[in-house]
Design an enzyme around this catalytic site. Structure first.
Site, PDB file in Angstrom:
ATOM      1  N   ASP A  33       0.861  -1.183   0.000  1.00  0.00           N
ATOM      2  CA  ASP A  33       0.000   0.000   0.000  1.00  0.00           C
ATOM      3  C   ASP A  33       0.897   1.232   0.000  1.00  0.00           C
ATOM      4  O   ASP A  33       1.544   1.542   0.992  1.00  0.00           O
ATOM      5  CB  ASP A  33      -0.877  -0.024   1.250  1.00  0.00           C
ATOM      6  CG  ASP A  33      -2.100   0.862   1.113  1.00  0.00           C
ATOM      7  OD1 ASP A  33      -2.047   1.831   0.341  1.00  0.00           O
ATOM      8  OD2 ASP A  33      -3.109   0.581   1.777  1.00  0.00           O
ATOM      9  N   ASP A  48      -2.562   4.653  -2.838  1.00  0.00           N
ATOM     10  CA  ASP A  48      -3.449   5.440  -1.989  1.00  0.00           C
ATOM     11  C   ASP A  48      -3.738   6.809  -2.611  1.00  0.00           C
ATOM     12  O   ASP A  48      -2.831   7.462  -3.135  1.00  0.00           O
ATOM     13  CB  ASP A  48      -2.794   5.620  -0.616  1.00  0.00           C
ATOM     14  CG  ASP A  48      -3.693   6.301   0.380  1.00  0.00           C
ATOM     15  OD1 ASP A  48      -4.690   5.674   0.781  1.00  0.00           O
ATOM     16  OD2 ASP A  48      -3.407   7.458   0.756  1.00  0.00           O
ATOM     17  N   GLU A  90      -6.620   4.002  -5.639  1.00  0.00           N
ATOM     18  CA  GLU A  90      -7.769   4.476  -4.869  1.00  0.00           C
ATOM     19  C   GLU A  90      -8.232   5.800  -5.465  1.00  0.00           C
ATOM     20  O   GLU A  90      -7.466   6.754  -5.530  1.00  0.00           O
ATOM     21  CB  GLU A  90      -7.390   4.673  -3.399  1.00  0.00           C
ATOM     22  CG  GLU A  90      -8.565   5.154  -2.555  1.00  0.00           C
ATOM     23  CD  GLU A  90      -8.150   5.633  -1.173  1.00  0.00           C
ATOM     24  OE1 GLU A  90      -8.956   5.519  -0.238  1.00  0.00           O
ATOM     25  OE2 GLU A  90      -7.015   6.142  -1.034  1.00  0.00           O
ATOM     26  N   HIS A 115     -10.263  -0.817   5.222  1.00  0.00           N
ATOM     27  CA  HIS A 115      -9.814  -0.222   6.478  1.00  0.00           C
ATOM     28  C   HIS A 115     -10.429   1.147   6.761  1.00  0.00           C
ATOM     29  O   HIS A 115     -10.339   1.648   7.888  1.00  0.00           O
ATOM     30  CB  HIS A 115      -8.290  -0.091   6.471  1.00  0.00           C
ATOM     31  CG  HIS A 115      -7.789   0.831   5.406  1.00  0.00           C
ATOM     32  ND1 HIS A 115      -7.871   0.534   4.058  1.00  0.00           N
ATOM     33  CD2 HIS A 115      -7.227   2.071   5.477  1.00  0.00           C
ATOM     34  CE1 HIS A 115      -7.381   1.538   3.362  1.00  0.00           C
ATOM     35  NE2 HIS A 115      -6.983   2.481   4.188  1.00  0.00           N
ATOM     36  N   ASP A 116     -11.037   1.760   5.763  1.00  0.00           N
ATOM     37  CA  ASP A 116     -11.656   3.072   5.925  1.00  0.00           C
ATOM     38  C   ASP A 116     -13.177   3.006   6.029  1.00  0.00           C
ATOM     39  O   ASP A 116     -13.826   4.041   6.237  1.00  0.00           O
ATOM     40  CB  ASP A 116     -11.314   3.971   4.731  1.00  0.00           C
ATOM     41  CG  ASP A 116      -9.886   4.475   4.741  1.00  0.00           C
ATOM     42  OD1 ASP A 116      -9.309   4.583   5.845  1.00  0.00           O
ATOM     43  OD2 ASP A 116      -9.346   4.757   3.661  1.00  0.00           O
TER      44      ASP A 116
END
Length: 566
Positions: free
Chosen positions: A116, A218, A260, A334-335
């Site tokens: 990531d 990200d 993302e 995770h968000d």
């Protein structure tokens, strides 16, 4: 019981289009949030050694790829999404040698690791930024976005940080402001600087040479920003920058890259993922997520879930990217909140609704992602006090919104439903002390339901959610129609049923999902009535024959394969 007739358009079955096959088309990816996965040294924080100890579990599940949330060296202002050294590992997670060991150990189990990577910004403790602050003429000054104050001494513009407060921070040493879209400890890199591009490309190749299988990028849609015009997403230089990155790094390697992009539309996603453009493998888009957010107050004031609107979004993306590009398929990360709490029924029908949601996702066209704990039906958590939460976004926005007049009760309701810590409570391995995650004090509290919901229990129960996911993953390897088949929606206006067809050559898969706790009756299209097929998976009982009217139990779900050649 509601009875719904299919429209004439639903009787049409699309023909298949051809795609160049990639290894990641039939892969299933498992996201690990390292801080919360498994703690091997019992300091209360998950680590690389803990992940290595659970690779056999992931192999048993059947996944092909691990997406590893950031483990780079970091002061952890944003739990690792603030990187202070791209070529070292945070001490709480382990060492570079352990990272190499993880790559090797995973490869022995035919599992690839994707890192990531955050390249829109760094930590303010990164050596580049430390140098950048020293003087106006420092060689690293232009690695970041600096602006002079307004004549009255105020900030360069009124950009508001996504984490609350101003997007500008004054450096008293040089008298200028630096720009940050997130925390003030996450200064934005200046992607207009060719030296920044070269530094990032060299670092990416360094990791690729170590044997990783690719990158999750990200907030990649932010690197082409034009700060002075306040154009943050999809700036004019975004795609040229990605094409340069592709050419300089991963383009010649057989790896997976996923960006993302909260701002992506289907047309924008095609720019990213059309192979002819040589950018990324796929992107994460969030339209199916954001339709449950308030248009003005965002996720902190959730909207009621509307299945018809939701299906239109899913169908749009399935159709628009059918022949050009590729979909990433996910319910949570995770968000985001836990899927069974957001779309399912975490109390009365937790197991049934978790299986239904898994079916609905895994039979779509694209690459499925599983977030840790999803495969055992982990749920959202409700901590009693705001002090129990650890997420910087949650804490900052709580303070800001309370100060603006939002009630504590309203804000906590938004946190319970959409706060990022819902996904970050420790993985629930068993019903012993701290859910088997650690013998130390966990960095964040556990969800108390680990006593009932845990891996050990799931593995011992043949009909568990875990074994259901295991079967779904196997089916993708066995049936090309699930991977490459055309998508056709059914019952598009039905308020409680999400159904569709997948078709490839002689194979058609009928996928039916009841998104409600009610008993529902639907009438199938004439072309499907009375047909007998092979029920690939179900969460109540096999659906072999497709009757004219189907009576669906609460959260019932099944997929049946019809082979017209037989």
């Amino acid at each position: 019981m509601a009875v719904t007739k299919a429209t004439a358009a639903e009787n049409k079955i699309f023909s298949n289009s051809k795609l160049d096959k990639k290894w990641w088309h039939d892969a299933v990816i498992y996201q690990i949030y390292p801080r919360s996965f498994m703690d091997a040294n019992n300091d209360g924080i998950g680590d690389l050694a803990g992940i290595i100890s659970k690779l056999d579990y992931l192999k048993q599940l059947g996944i092909n790829v691990i997406w590893l949330s950031p483990v780079f060296k970091s002061p952890m202002d944003d739990n690792g999404y603030d990187i202070s050294d791209y070529q070292d590992i945070a001490s709480e997670f382990g060492t570079l040698a352990e990272m190499d060991a993880l790559i090797v150990a995973a490869a022995k189990r035919d599992i690839k690791i994707i890192m990531d990577l955050v390249v829109n910004h760094t930590s303010d403790e990164h050596p580049w930024f430390i140098e950048s602050k020293k003087s106006l003429d420092n060689p690293y000054r232009d690695y970041y976005v600096w602006r002079k104050p307004q004549p009255d001494g105020s900030e360069p513009n009124n950009f508001h940080s996504y984490f609350g407060g101003s997007g500008w921070e004054l450096d008293t040493n040089t008298g200028e402001y630096y720009f940050h879209q997130f925390s003030k400890k996450q200064p934005d890199l200046n992607w207009d600087n060719p030296q920044v591009q070269e530094e990032v490309h060299n670092m990416m190749n360094w990791w690729l040479d170590r044997g990783i299988g690719g990158f999750r990028m990200d907030v990649i849609d932010l690197i082409g920003k034009e700060v002075d015009k306040q154009i943050m997403t999809n700036g004019p230089r975004l795609h040229p920058l990605l094409q340069q990155m592709n050419k300089a790094t991963f383009g010649s390697r057989d790896v997976l890259t996923v960006g993302e992009s909260w701002s992506a539309t289907p047309n924008i996603a095609k720019l990213y993922s059309d192979p002819a453009r040589e950018e990324l493998s796929m992107v994460f888009q969030f339209e199916h997520i954001t339709i449950t957010f308030d248009p003005y107050e965002g996720k902190w004031k959730p909207r009621a879930f509307d299945l018809v609107e939701f299906k239109k979004v899913i169908s749009k993306w399935q159709t628009e990217l059918a022949d050009c590009g590729w979909n990433s398929l996910f319910w949570n990360n995770h968000d985001l909140p836990r899927v069974v709490s957001k779309y399912g029924c975490p109390d009365q029908y937790r197991v049934e609704s978790a299986k239904m949601l898994a079916t609905a996702l895994h039979f779509l066209k694209g690459t499925p992602y599983i977030y840790q704990g999803e495969e055992i039906g982990m749920t959202n958590v409700k901590f009693d006090n705001i002090e129990d939460y650890q997420d910087i976004e949650t804490l900052n926005l709580y303070e800001e919104r309370i100060a603006s007049g939002v009630s504590h009760e309203s804000m906590m309701e938004g946190i319970y439903k959409n706060g990022r810590d819902n996904a970050r409570t420790p993985m629930q391995w068993n019903n012993t002390f701290n859910a088997g995650f650690s013998t130390g004090k966990p960095w964040i509290k556990l969800n108390p339901n680990y006593v009932e919901i845990n891996v050990e229990s799931a593995l011992s129960e043949p009909t568990s959610i875990f074994h259901y996911y295991q079967k779904l993953i196997k089916l993708r390897k066995q049936h090309a129609v699930i991977v490459y088949g055309e998508f056709q929606p059914l019952f598009e206006e039905h308020a409680q049923v999400f159904a569709y067809l997948r078709k490839l050559d002689n194979d058609t898969v009928v996928v039916i999902n009841n998104f409600s706790a009610q008993v529902i009756t639907v009438s199938l299209p004439n072309s499907l009535q009375g047909i007998t097929g092979d029920c690939l998976i179900n969460n109540y009982g096999p659906r072999v024959q497709l009757l004219e009217q189907l009576v669906l139990a609460p959260y019932e779900s099944f997929a049946t394969l019809i082979n017209k050649a037989n």
